[in-house]
Motif scaffolding. Structure first.
Motif, PDB file in Angstrom:
ATOM      1  N   ILE A 100       0.838  -1.204   0.000  1.00 34.29           N
ATOM      2  CA  ILE A 100       0.000   0.000   0.000  1.00 34.29           C
ATOM      3  C   ILE A 100       0.873   1.253   0.000  1.00 34.29           C
ATOM      4  N   ALA A 101       1.938   1.219   0.834  1.00 33.32           N
ATOM      5  CA  ALA A 101       2.821   2.382   0.919  1.00 33.32           C
ATOM      6  C   ALA A 101       3.483   2.652  -0.425  1.00 33.32           C
ATOM      7  N   ALA A 102       3.899   1.563  -1.107  1.00 31.82           N
ATOM      8  CA  ALA A 102       4.536   1.731  -2.419  1.00 31.82           C
ATOM      9  C   ALA A 102       3.554   2.345  -3.411  1.00 31.82           C
ATOM     10  N   ALA A 103       2.311   1.850  -3.398  1.00 35.88           N
ATOM     11  CA  ALA A 103       1.308   2.372  -4.330  1.00 35.88           C
ATOM     12  C   ALA A 103       1.016   3.838  -4.034  1.00 35.88           C
ATOM     13  N   ALA A 104       0.949   4.178  -2.735  1.00 35.49           N
ATOM     14  CA  ALA A 104       0.676   5.570  -2.367  1.00 35.49           C
ATOM     15  C   ALA A 104       1.809   6.476  -2.841  1.00 35.49           C
ATOM     16  N   ALA A 105       3.055   6.016  -2.642  1.00 34.12           N
ATOM     17  CA  ALA A 105       4.203   6.811  -3.076  1.00 34.12           C
ATOM     18  C   ALA A 105       4.179   6.991  -4.589  1.00 34.12           C
ATOM     19  N   LEU A 106       3.864   5.903  -5.294  1.00 31.74           N
ATOM     20  CA  LEU A 106       3.757   5.973  -6.753  1.00 31.74           C
ATOM     21  C   LEU A 106       2.657   6.956  -7.161  1.00 31.74           C
ATOM     22  N   GLY A 107       1.559   6.933  -6.380  1.00 28.43           N
ATOM     23  CA  GLY A 107       0.450   7.849  -6.656  1.00 28.43           C
ATOM     24  C   GLY A 107       0.880   9.300  -6.519  1.00 28.43           C
ATOM     25  N   VAL A 108       1.676   9.590  -5.476  1.00 28.86           N
ATOM     26  CA  VAL A 108       2.138  10.961  -5.265  1.00 28.86           C
ATOM     27  C   VAL A 108       3.003  11.406  -6.450  1.00 28.86           C
ATOM     28  N   VAL A 109       3.958  10.547  -6.829  1.00 29.30           N
ATOM     29  CA  VAL A 109       4.909  10.926  -7.885  1.00 29.30           C
ATOM     30  C   VAL A 109       4.212  11.049  -9.239  1.00 29.30           C
ATOM     31  N   THR A 110       3.471  10.005  -9.644  1.00 26.68           N
ATOM     32  CA  THR A 110       2.845  10.044 -10.965  1.00 26.68           C
ATOM     33  C   THR A 110       1.701  11.047 -10.994  1.00 26.68           C
ATOM     34  N   GLY A 111       1.023  11.210  -9.858  1.00 24.49           N
ATOM     35  CA  GLY A 111      -0.074  12.167  -9.802  1.00 24.49           C
ATOM     36  C   GLY A 111       0.428  13.589 -10.027  1.00 24.49           C
ATOM     37  N   PHE A 112       1.572  13.893  -9.410  1.00 25.09           N
ATOM     38  CA  PHE A 112       2.146  15.226  -9.536  1.00 25.09           C
ATOM     39  C   PHE A 112       2.427  15.562 -10.997  1.00 25.09           C
ATOM     40  N   VAL A 113       2.825  14.537 -11.770  1.00 21.98           N
ATOM     41  CA  VAL A 113       3.123  14.753 -13.187  1.00 21.98           C
ATOM     42  C   VAL A 113       1.844  14.777 -14.026  1.00 21.98           C
ATOM     43  N   SER A 114       0.989  13.744 -13.837  1.00 25.69           N
ATOM     44  CA  SER A 114      -0.111  13.554 -14.779  1.00 25.69           C
ATOM     45  C   SER A 114      -1.237  14.563 -14.574  1.00 25.69           C
ATOM     46  N   ILE A 115      -1.395  15.046 -13.346  1.00 30.02           N
ATOM     47  CA  ILE A 115      -2.511  15.932 -13.063  1.00 30.02           C
ATOM     48  C   ILE A 115      -2.334  17.286 -13.751  1.00 30.02           C
ATOM     49  N   ARG A 116      -1.138  17.505 -14.320  1.00 29.45           N
ATOM     50  CA  ARG A 116      -0.879  18.781 -14.988  1.00 29.45           C
ATOM     51  C   ARG A 116      -1.654  18.918 -16.294  1.00 29.45           C
ATOM     52  N   ARG A 117      -2.103  17.826 -16.849  1.00 27.73           N
ATOM     53  CA  ARG A 117      -2.917  17.910 -18.060  1.00 27.73           C
ATOM     54  C   ARG A 117      -4.261  17.248 -17.797  1.00 27.73           C
TER      55      ARG A 117
END
Lengths: 322, 287
Positions: A100-117
């Motif tokens: 879960i922690a790994a998925a959450a961390a991945l969510g933070v990183v990829t979310g920061f990038v993808s949410i820009r568009r």
């Protein structure tokens, strides 16, 4: 522009009552499965995918964001949990937490990038990011490349529940699914969920009302990814392996398909959709590549004629909220 | 140094395919507001079309270069008439889902009959052999692919940016209702545009057949890289798509030489960097 989903869910006491009744029926039906002689492995697998689809649906149905890379959460959490259990020898509860922690961390990183568009670009970005992770997992040694991590010990949850017994495992997976489902349901009906729906319907207006929409979308994305990761960790105990198929783009496509079949933006649609698609794969396993073709046909048919999905059509017909 | 130049050439060739495919995606997106997920599958169909022409009808490479794009383009126009046109007015995402389904169907059918292994397609006699350029050995076919793709890309740019037909097209992209009021058949233009974009993909498929072999899944992974290219370049400008496509191919080729482990991820990493620095893409306007 019409929104991606034709299913709109009013939050009224009556709608919530209807939904709670259906939830109770679903929980009871799922709880008696081991008594009926249905192959529990099939239902456990379907429950894991149902949770992923529900998490995906939180993003598309309520945030209007179509992620074409949700398999990356499923696969990442699966790999990390599998590694934690097998190599580090952690107990099941810690193994799940690690995933879960790994998925959450991945969510933070990829979310920061993808949410820009937004819109179509968001889908392409999430797809590209999941492909990036696919290639990384293909090359890093800990995932064992094409073989995947196999023979994962199931162990005793909290030192009490023996997960190698299929009935015990079934109830653990069921409890995990129901907990995740209720968390999503609570999120949808919270003030946070209301703001998400407002953003989906009209983002400029939500911004003009003073909401920092990017933060809401990022939070929804992280929550969705984390829950998908939770499902991926549970799946490790069911399948006892973690492999590249779980990170592949075709898996992301299946998650989209499950939600589309059940009904985008419905509460119970993704669950029904997951059971339908997993059952279809089970029964059509002998047809080889035709399964892909059939999945494609379902995609096309759903988009052209059946955009509300199974549950959405039922809810629309009976004018109830599901 | 020989190896570096060789990788640069491979990069330029991949760049040609990125440019041809992202160009088609941009043209289609402009008119139909659809991201064509089936683009990779149609690229594959172009390669298979050339393969069938040769092995079934005995028609060689040069006629295939014209016949395959037209045949696949007609297939695309049928798709547009029977399915895609019903999506106008709906959210863009439905177009993505529908074309993803079409891609699954096409790739699944081909996989059923041809498995996953590659089928060989010979280089035409006229383009066999190589040239010694002094600093490197240039296989003629590879040089031809780069030059011809570039010519097709520039011709497409000219067609859209400098001709009357292109002016109608750009006008219809901006405001279809108004263009219709001037008596121009916009639905037919949309169909032809989709056919043009698909034809470009099929042409890339024919060009790649002698280099990459003909495989049912040859377009499946490629289309994801092309999506990243489109995110990096933005879909606002035709020339932007061409330049970004070639540039990313070259960067990928250089990565293959200097740090091969990262060669299949470098485009995605660049996409992340571009999103962090300039979220709208290099040439894109705000969406």
């Amino acid at each position: 522009m019409t929104a991606i989903t034709d299913n709109s869910i009013p939050v009224t006491p009556r709608a919530m009552r209807d939904e709670m009744i259906v939830f109770a029926i679903m929980a009871v039906l799922l709880a008696i499965v081991p008594l009926t002689g249905i192959y529990p492995f099939f239902v456990m697998q379907a429950l894991c995918f149902a949770l992923v689809a529900c998490a995906f649906n939180l993003l598309i149905g309520y945030g209007g964001l179509l992620s074409f890379g949700h398999a990356m959460f499923l696969g990442t959490a699966g790999y990390v949990s599998a590694h934690a259990l097998k190599v580090w020898g952690l107990s099941p509860e810690l193994g799940i937490l690690a995933g879960i922690a790994a998925a959450a961390a991945l969510g933070v990183v990829t979310g920061f990038v993808s949410i820009r568009r937004q819109g179509i670009y968001f889908s392409m970005i999430t797809l590209a990011l999941s492909q990036l992770l696919y290639f990384i997992y293909l090359q890093t040694p800990f995932t064992h490349g094409e073989d995947g991590i196999q023979g994962i010990p199931q162990g005793h949850l909290f030192g009490i529940f023996d997960l190698s017994k299929s009935t015990t495992l079934y109830y653990v997976v069921l409890a995990g699914f129901l907990a995740g489902f209720l968390l999503i349901y609570r999120t949808i009906n919270s003030p946070f969920g209301e703001v998400l729906k407002a953003i989906r319907e009209n983002e400029p207006r939500a911004i003009s009302l003073g909401y920092k929409t990017d933060q809401y979308k990022l939070l929804a994305y992280i929550l969705s990814g984390t829950l998908a990761g939770f499902a991926g960790s549970l799946k490790v105990f069911v399948a006892q392996n973690a492999s590249l198929t779980d990170v592949h783009w075709s898996m992301s496509g299946e998650i989209v398909l499950m939600t589309l079949v059940g009904g985008l933006g419905t509460v119970f649609g993704p669950v029904v959709g997951a059971f339908v698609i997993i059952a279809m794969q089970q029964y059509l396993a002998g047809f080889g590549q035709w399964v892909t073709v059939i999945q494609g046909v379902i995609f096309v048919a759903c988009v052209l004629t059946f955009r509300r999905g199974l549950i959405g059509e039922i809810a629309h017909y009976f004018r109830i909220s599901l | 140094m020989q190896a570096l130049y060789a990788q640069l050439l491979v990069g330029l060739i991949n760049g040609s395919f990125y440019a041809l495919l992202s160009l088609g995606l941009a043209v289609i997106f402009g008119m139909l507001n659809i991201i064509n997920f089936a683009h990779g599958a149609l690229y594959m169909m172009g390669a298979f079309c050339a393969y069938f022409l040769l092995n079934v009808a005995g028609i060689g490479y040069w006629p295939a270069l014209i016949i395959a794009p037209i045949a696949v383009g007609i297939f695309g126009m049928i798709l547009e008439r029977t399915m895609l046109q019903w999506l106008s007015g709906l959210d863009h995402l439905y177009g993505l889902l529908l074309t993803f389904g079409i891609a699954l169907i096409v790739q699944g059918v081909f996989q059923n009959y041809f498995g996953s292994s590659g089928l060989p397609y010979a280089i035409p006699d006229e383009l066999k052999g190589g040239m010694n350029l002094g600093f490197m050995f240039l296989p003629i076919y590879r040089g031809w692919v780069v030059v011809f793709s570039l010519a097709v890309c520039l011709a497409t740019w000219y067609l859209i940016e400098r001709t009357r037909l292109g002016a109608y097209l750009r006008a219809a992209t901006e405001n279809p209702t108004l263009v219709r009021a001037f008596g121009i058949n916009v639905p037919r233009m949309i169909t032809l545009t989709y056919g043009l974009g698909v034809g470009l993909a099929a042409l890339a498929g024919v060009l790649s057949a002698p280099i990459n072999q003909v495989r049912p899944l040859m377009g499946a992974d490629l289309i994801i890289v092309v999506f990243a290219v489109v995110v990096i370049g933005g879909m606002g400008s035709i020339m932007g798509s061409i330049i970004t496509g070639f540039a990313l191919g070259v960067i990928e080729g250089l990565t293959k030489y200097f740090y091969p482990e990262a060669s299949n991820t470098v485009v995605f990493v660049l996409m992340v960097l571009v999103l962090l620095i300039k979220p709208t893409g290099l040439t894109g306007r705000a969406a």
